[in-house]
Scaffold this motif. Structure first.
Motif, mmCIF file in Angstrom:
data_model
loop_
_atom_site.group_PDB
_atom_site.id
_atom_site.type_symbol
_atom_site.label_atom_id
_atom_site.label_comp_id
_atom_site.label_asym_id
_atom_site.label_seq_id
_atom_site.Cartn_x
_atom_site.Cartn_y
_atom_site.Cartn_z
ATOM 1 N N ALA A 34 0.892 -1.047 0.166
ATOM 2 C CA ALA A 34 0.082 0.082 0.318
ATOM 3 C C ALA A 34 0.797 1.298 0.007
ATOM 4 O O ALA A 34 2.110 1.125 0.415
ATOM 5 C CB ALA A 34 -1.074 -0.099 1.087
ATOM 6 N N ARG A 94 -14.595 5.997 -10.446
ATOM 7 C CA ARG A 94 -15.090 6.305 -9.073
ATOM 8 C C ARG A 94 -16.693 6.640 -9.106
ATOM 9 O O ARG A 94 -16.951 7.511 -9.949
ATOM 10 C CB ARG A 94 -14.239 7.559 -8.559
ATOM 11 N N ALA A 98 -13.871 8.244 -1.903
ATOM 12 C CA ALA A 98 -13.021 7.481 -1.226
ATOM 13 C C ALA A 98 -11.763 7.841 -1.320
ATOM 14 O O ALA A 98 -11.468 8.050 -2.612
ATOM 15 C CB ALA A 98 -13.614 6.089 -1.174
ATOM 16 N N GLY A 99 -10.898 7.444 -0.488
ATOM 17 C CA GLY A 99 -9.488 7.198 -0.763
ATOM 18 C C GLY A 99 -8.854 8.755 -1.079
ATOM 19 O O GLY A 99 -9.136 9.843 -0.651
ATOM 20 N N SER A 100 -8.109 8.728 -2.217
ATOM 21 C CA SER A 100 -7.123 9.875 -2.752
ATOM 22 C C SER A 100 -8.099 11.074 -2.931
ATOM 23 O O SER A 100 -7.865 12.219 -2.844
ATOM 24 C CB SER A 100 -6.064 9.422 -3.591
ATOM 25 N N LYS A 103 -9.140 13.032 -0.031
ATOM 26 C CA LYS A 103 -8.187 13.851 0.625
ATOM 27 C C LYS A 103 -7.692 15.044 -0.404
ATOM 28 O O LYS A 103 -7.498 16.065 0.008
ATOM 29 C CB LYS A 103 -6.900 12.842 0.709
ATOM 30 N N GLU A 109 -15.925 11.206 2.531
ATOM 31 C CA GLU A 109 -15.795 9.677 2.096
ATOM 32 C C GLU A 109 -17.034 9.003 2.488
ATOM 33 O O GLU A 109 -17.886 9.046 3.377
ATOM 34 C CB GLU A 109 -14.672 8.969 3.080
ATOM 35 N N ARG A 203 -12.799 -0.877 -4.405
ATOM 36 C CA ARG A 203 -13.262 -0.692 -3.072
ATOM 37 C C ARG A 203 -14.750 -1.314 -3.111
ATOM 38 O O ARG A 203 -15.197 -0.769 -3.983
ATOM 39 C CB ARG A 203 -13.144 0.794 -2.983
ATOM 40 N N LYS A 212 -15.919 -2.614 4.935
ATOM 41 C CA LYS A 212 -14.835 -2.733 3.722
ATOM 42 C C LYS A 212 -14.416 -4.064 3.689
ATOM 43 O O LYS A 212 -14.201 -4.776 4.546
ATOM 44 C CB LYS A 212 -13.734 -1.889 4.024
ATOM 45 N N ASP A 216 -8.537 -2.052 1.491
ATOM 46 C CA ASP A 216 -8.362 -0.851 2.453
ATOM 47 C C ASP A 216 -8.019 -1.476 3.754
ATOM 48 O O ASP A 216 -7.867 -0.844 4.763
ATOM 49 C CB ASP A 216 -9.521 -0.022 2.519
ATOM 50 N N ARG A 219 -4.692 -1.440 4.179
ATOM 51 C CA ARG A 219 -4.095 -0.053 4.238
ATOM 52 C C ARG A 219 -4.320 0.477 5.575
ATOM 53 O O ARG A 219 -3.255 1.427 5.838
ATOM 54 C CB ARG A 219 -4.698 0.781 3.269
ATOM 55 N N ARG A 220 -5.431 0.590 6.023
ATOM 56 C CA ARG A 220 -5.833 1.201 7.292
ATOM 57 C C ARG A 220 -5.526 0.503 8.462
ATOM 58 O O ARG A 220 -6.196 0.902 9.496
ATOM 59 C CB ARG A 220 -7.258 1.695 7.087
#
Length: 269
Positions: A34, A94, A98-100, A103, A109, A203, A212, A216, A219-220
């Protein structure tokens, strides 16, 4: 595997020379990465599950006329695929923020997007796979205008089909990544779908709980990666079990808690 010539090793797969010209053997690893491989680990059995899920998805996409590199699954971890010239773009679709993108743009999200968004990223680990525009793609000739038209049309069709396929098993397709490659017939080339489609590059959220069911969890640091991947395969009918319908293993933390609370079986005297 030692007798075969290795062509390439990536973060999730190893490619070997195929048995016939123009073919490749794609081996699915359990390695998990990740954040552009800054975080590394292992998800036990991931390669086996991803091999089955990707086979299932690519086969179904072929049935609706999407050309793909997939030929057949060879065993638990390997597929035979067509050799392609990979177009150096990651195509991300998408449906939900969510994700990038959350941000980058400050979008909460889980917010549904007004329509499906297609983004393009340059495939370059050294550069961190930067977001690029269609103008960049044309300027640097990473793909022709005609190829981009084919890619966008296939990507939208794939998204529509997969959204329906996953919704039927109570899973929301939040976003996912596609890769495409060129195959040649003399001087003529055409674009086909390549790589894989699995919880590694999708995702996937349970529609009821929002749990989820994808990478992820790795990742999280959410835990329950193995259960999540298995749950997706089970709902798709790819794992043998008592119940192949949705709704059995949704809350991963509760599932692990139940396992911890279950006393070990007493040995037989």
């Amino acid at each position: 595997m030692s007798r075969r010539r290795q062509i390439y090793e990536g973060k999730a797969k190893i490619l070997y020379e195929g048995p016939e010209p123009g073919t490749i053997i794609q081996y699915f690893k359990d390695d998990a990465t990740a954040f552009n491989a800054e975080k590394r680990g292992t998800i036990n059995g991931k390669g086996v599950i991803n091999n089955r899920i990707s086979e299932h998805v690519f086969t179904r996409l072929a049935h609706i006329g999407i050309p793909t590199h997939f030929i057949r699954r060879l065993n638990m971890r390997e597929q035979l695929v067509r050799q392609v010239e990979i177009i150096p773009l990651e195509v991300v679709l998408r449906n939900v923020a969510a994700g990038s993108i959350s941000k980058r743009l400050g979008i909460e999200e889980g917010e549904m997007l007004p329509h499906t968004l297609i983004e393009y990223y340059l495939k370059s680990d050294d550069l961190g796979d930067p977001l690029v525009s269609e103008e960049h793609i044309a300027c640097f000739n990473w793909a022709s205008h005609e190829e981009m038209q084919d890619i966008a049309a296939m990507a939208i069709r794939i998204n529509d089909f997969l959204c329906g396929m996953f919704a039927a098993i109570d899973i929301r397709l939040v976003d996912f990544k596609l890769e495409f490659g060129r195959i040649y017939d003399g001087d003529f080339s055409r674009v086909i779908l390549a790589d894989e489609i699995s919880p590694d590059n999708c995702r996937l959220w349970d529609m009821t709980s929002g749990e989820k069911l994808d990478k992820d969890r790795f990742r999280r640091d959410l835990g329950g990666e193995e259960e999540a991947y298995q749950e997706v395969a089970r709902r798709l009918g790819l794992l043998q079990g008592e119940d192949n319908g949705p709704g059995e293993v949704l809350d991963m933390s509760a599932h692990r808690s139940r396992l911890r609370q279950t006393p070990p079986a007493k040995p037989k005297k």
